[in-house]
Design a protein around this motif. Structure first.
Motif, PDB file in Angstrom:
ATOM      1  N   PRO A 145      20.472  30.417  -9.669  1.00  0.00           N
ATOM      2  CA  PRO A 145      21.780  30.530 -10.322  1.00  0.00           C
ATOM      3  C   PRO A 145      22.905  30.698  -9.310  1.00  0.00           C
ATOM      4  O   PRO A 145      22.682  31.184  -8.196  1.00  0.00           O
ATOM      5  CB  PRO A 145      21.630  31.790 -11.186  1.00  0.00           C
ATOM      6  CG  PRO A 145      20.560  32.586 -10.518  1.00  0.00           C
ATOM      7  CD  PRO A 145      19.606  31.579  -9.946  1.00  0.00           C
ATOM      8  N   VAL A 146      24.089  30.272  -9.705  1.00  0.00           N
ATOM      9  CA  VAL A 146      25.274  30.510  -8.879  1.00  0.00           C
ATOM     10  C   VAL A 146      25.500  32.012  -8.823  1.00  0.00           C
ATOM     11  O   VAL A 146      25.503  32.695  -9.850  1.00  0.00           O
ATOM     12  CB  VAL A 146      26.506  29.802  -9.467  1.00  0.00           C
ATOM     13  CG1 VAL A 146      27.771  30.186  -8.703  1.00  0.00           C
ATOM     14  CG2 VAL A 146      26.302  28.295  -9.462  1.00  0.00           C
ATOM     15  N   SER A 147      25.677  32.554  -7.633  1.00  0.00           N
ATOM     16  CA  SER A 147      25.788  34.002  -7.485  1.00  0.00           C
ATOM     17  C   SER A 147      27.071  34.524  -8.122  1.00  0.00           C
ATOM     18  O   SER A 147      28.098  33.821  -8.128  1.00  0.00           O
ATOM     19  CB  SER A 147      25.765  34.395  -6.005  1.00  0.00           C
ATOM     20  OG  SER A 147      26.955  33.980  -5.363  1.00  0.00           O
ATOM     21  N   PRO A 148      27.044  35.731  -8.672  1.00  0.00           N
ATOM     22  CA  PRO A 148      28.262  36.320  -9.245  1.00  0.00           C
ATOM     23  C   PRO A 148      29.399  36.407  -8.239  1.00  0.00           C
ATOM     24  O   PRO A 148      30.562  36.241  -8.587  1.00  0.00           O
ATOM     25  CB  PRO A 148      27.801  37.721  -9.682  1.00  0.00           C
ATOM     26  CG  PRO A 148      26.332  37.605  -9.856  1.00  0.00           C
ATOM     27  CD  PRO A 148      25.879  36.612  -8.834  1.00  0.00           C
ATOM     28  N   GLU A 149      29.054  36.662  -6.970  1.00  0.00           N
ATOM     29  CA  GLU A 149      30.081  36.779  -5.930  1.00  0.00           C
ATOM     30  C   GLU A 149      30.817  35.448  -5.737  1.00  0.00           C
ATOM     31  O   GLU A 149      32.041  35.412  -5.568  1.00  0.00           O
ATOM     32  CB  GLU A 149      29.454  37.231  -4.612  1.00  0.00           C
ATOM     33  CG  GLU A 149      28.881  38.639  -4.617  1.00  0.00           C
ATOM     34  CD  GLU A 149      27.539  38.735  -5.316  1.00  0.00           C
ATOM     35  OE1 GLU A 149      27.134  39.870  -5.647  1.00  0.00           O
ATOM     36  OE2 GLU A 149      26.895  37.684  -5.544  1.00  0.00           O
ATOM     37  N   THR A 150      30.056  34.350  -5.757  1.00  0.00           N
ATOM     38  CA  THR A 150      30.673  33.029  -5.588  1.00  0.00           C
ATOM     39  C   THR A 150      31.538  32.678  -6.791  1.00  0.00           C
ATOM     40  O   THR A 150      32.648  32.149  -6.641  1.00  0.00           O
ATOM     41  CB  THR A 150      29.589  31.953  -5.390  1.00  0.00           C
ATOM     42  OG1 THR A 150      28.782  32.303  -4.264  1.00  0.00           O
ATOM     43  CG2 THR A 150      30.214  30.595  -5.141  1.00  0.00           C
ATOM     44  N   ASP A 151      31.047  32.972  -7.984  1.00  0.00           N
ATOM     45  CA  ASP A 151      31.810  32.712  -9.211  1.00  0.00           C
ATOM     46  C   ASP A 151      33.121  33.489  -9.188  1.00  0.00           C
ATOM     47  O   ASP A 151      34.196  32.947  -9.470  1.00  0.00           O
ATOM     48  CB  ASP A 151      30.962  33.126 -10.419  1.00  0.00           C
ATOM     49  CG  ASP A 151      31.519  32.577 -11.720  1.00  0.00           C
ATOM     50  OD1 ASP A 151      32.747  32.462 -11.840  1.00  0.00           O
ATOM     51  OD2 ASP A 151      30.723  32.278 -12.623  1.00  0.00           O
ATOM     52  N   ARG A 152      33.040  34.746  -8.830  1.00  0.00           N
ATOM     53  CA  ARG A 152      34.239  35.576  -8.788  1.00  0.00           C
ATOM     54  C   ARG A 152      35.224  35.075  -7.740  1.00  0.00           C
ATOM     55  O   ARG A 152      36.437  35.052  -7.962  1.00  0.00           O
ATOM     56  CB  ARG A 152      33.840  37.027  -8.496  1.00  0.00           C
ATOM     57  CG  ARG A 152      35.021  37.984  -8.431  1.00  0.00           C
ATOM     58  CD  ARG A 152      34.546  39.413  -8.337  1.00  0.00           C
ATOM     59  NE  ARG A 152      35.655  40.359  -8.373  1.00  0.00           N
ATOM     60  CZ  ARG A 152      35.519  41.654  -8.579  1.00  0.00           C
ATOM     61  NH1 ARG A 152      34.317  42.161  -8.775  1.00  0.00           N
ATOM     62  NH2 ARG A 152      36.565  42.455  -8.621  1.00  0.00           N
ATOM     63  N   VAL A 155      34.662  26.812  -1.984  1.00  0.00           N
ATOM     64  CA  VAL A 155      33.829  27.628  -2.877  1.00  0.00           C
ATOM     65  C   VAL A 155      32.977  26.734  -3.780  1.00  0.00           C
ATOM     66  O   VAL A 155      31.810  27.039  -4.048  1.00  0.00           O
ATOM     67  CB  VAL A 155      34.695  28.581  -3.725  1.00  0.00           C
ATOM     68  CG1 VAL A 155      33.828  29.363  -4.711  1.00  0.00           C
ATOM     69  CG2 VAL A 155      35.454  29.546  -2.832  1.00  0.00           C
ATOM     70  N   ILE A 156      33.555  25.628  -4.232  1.00  0.00           N
ATOM     71  CA  ILE A 156      32.780  24.705  -5.060  1.00  0.00           C
ATOM     72  C   ILE A 156      31.608  24.140  -4.257  1.00  0.00           C
ATOM     73  O   ILE A 156      30.488  23.991  -4.780  1.00  0.00           O
ATOM     74  CB  ILE A 156      33.681  23.578  -5.592  1.00  0.00           C
ATOM     75  CG1 ILE A 156      34.692  24.151  -6.598  1.00  0.00           C
ATOM     76  CG2 ILE A 156      32.847  22.480  -6.260  1.00  0.00           C
ATOM     77  CD1 ILE A 156      35.685  23.143  -7.113  1.00  0.00           C
ATOM     78  N   ALA A 157      31.849  23.828  -2.986  1.00  0.00           N
ATOM     79  CA  ALA A 157      30.766  23.348  -2.125  1.00  0.00           C
ATOM     80  C   ALA A 157      29.675  24.406  -2.001  1.00  0.00           C
ATOM     81  O   ALA A 157      28.475  24.093  -1.972  1.00  0.00           O
ATOM     82  CB  ALA A 157      31.320  22.978  -0.756  1.00  0.00           C
TER      83      ALA A 157
END
Length: 236
Positions: free
Chosen positions: A147-154, A135-137
């Motif tokens: 921006p980092v997508s909300p889905e990826t952050d979650r 996920v960090i990759a």
């Protein structure tokens, strides 16, 4: 001597609700198991059809009963959807009144995650964090183009704590996230550059992987600093 008033007797519908819940427990039913029909519940609970229907409707609203028209009734699966709706609504109206209920929710989530990273470190090598690295990759690939997508952050937070084996953790964090996401229009754009967002998540992962409790907790607090600032901006 004053007469002490007797407590009001529960309505038949309320009694039926308790009866259905007791039936589920007594029969050892679990989420997804079929429930008796309305007629069978009427006979078992000795209440009218109207009382049974009213009870089932109330139990459906809180997720205890799942009514699938054309298929039957089943024991519901636990959901925090009702909690999300209530927290979102009250957060929205407190923002209008110059208060910031959302900031309180963020504080609770920060405290929760600070404890969770310590529990995660206690697992040591048993905790497989390989999916978190993936996920960090993904974050690193998103950051240069937006921006980092909300889905990826979650997904990061969901996968990070999954080794704990506690499904309530995922549901609670998901509920907080849903409230935050539904208020995104009021919150506005993130203050942090995407690269900083990636770095803060990576710091949490690295500290947990190294088994450094102090660094892990500090990284969680640093991660939420950006969130707190964003919320404070609209709190008045």
């Amino acid at each position: 001597m004053a007469t002490v008033p007797r407590p009001a007797r529960p309505s038949r519908a309320v009694e039926a609700q308790e009866g259905v819940k007791d039936l589920i427990v007594r029969r050892g039913l679990v989420a997804g198991d079929p429930l008796p029909t309305e007629s069978e519940l009427m006979e078992e609970l000795r209440v009218s059809r109207n009382s049974v229907r009213e009870a089932l409707k109330a139990l459906q609203a809180v997720g205890i009963v799942d009514i699938r028209h054309g298929f039957g009734m089943f024991v519901g699966r636990m959901s925090l959807a009702g909690l999300v709706d209530e927290l979102t609504f009250h957060s929205r109206i407190t923002l209008q009144n110059g208060k910031n209920h959302l900031a309180n929710l963020i504080e609770i989530r920060e405290i929760l995650e600070s404890g969770l990273v310590e529990r995660l470190i206690e697992l040591g090598p048993e905790a497989d964090l390989t999916p978190v690295a993936d996920v960090i990759a993904r974050m690193e690939a998103e950051a240069p183009i937006g921006p980092v997508s909300p889905e990826t952050d979650r997904l990061f937070h969901d996968l990070l704590y999954r080794p704990l084996g506690n499904p309530l953790v995922s549901q609670l964090l998901g509920a907080f996230w849903d409230v935050y996401y539904q208020l995104r229009d009021q919150l506005g754009a993130p203050d942090e550059p995407p690269g900083d967002v990636v770095r803060r998540h990576r710091d949490i992962y690295t500290a947990v992987l190294a088994g450094d409790r102090g660094a892990a907790v500090a990284a969680v607090h640093a991660h939420f600093e950006g969130v707190r600032n964003r919320v404070a901006r609209i709190g008045g």
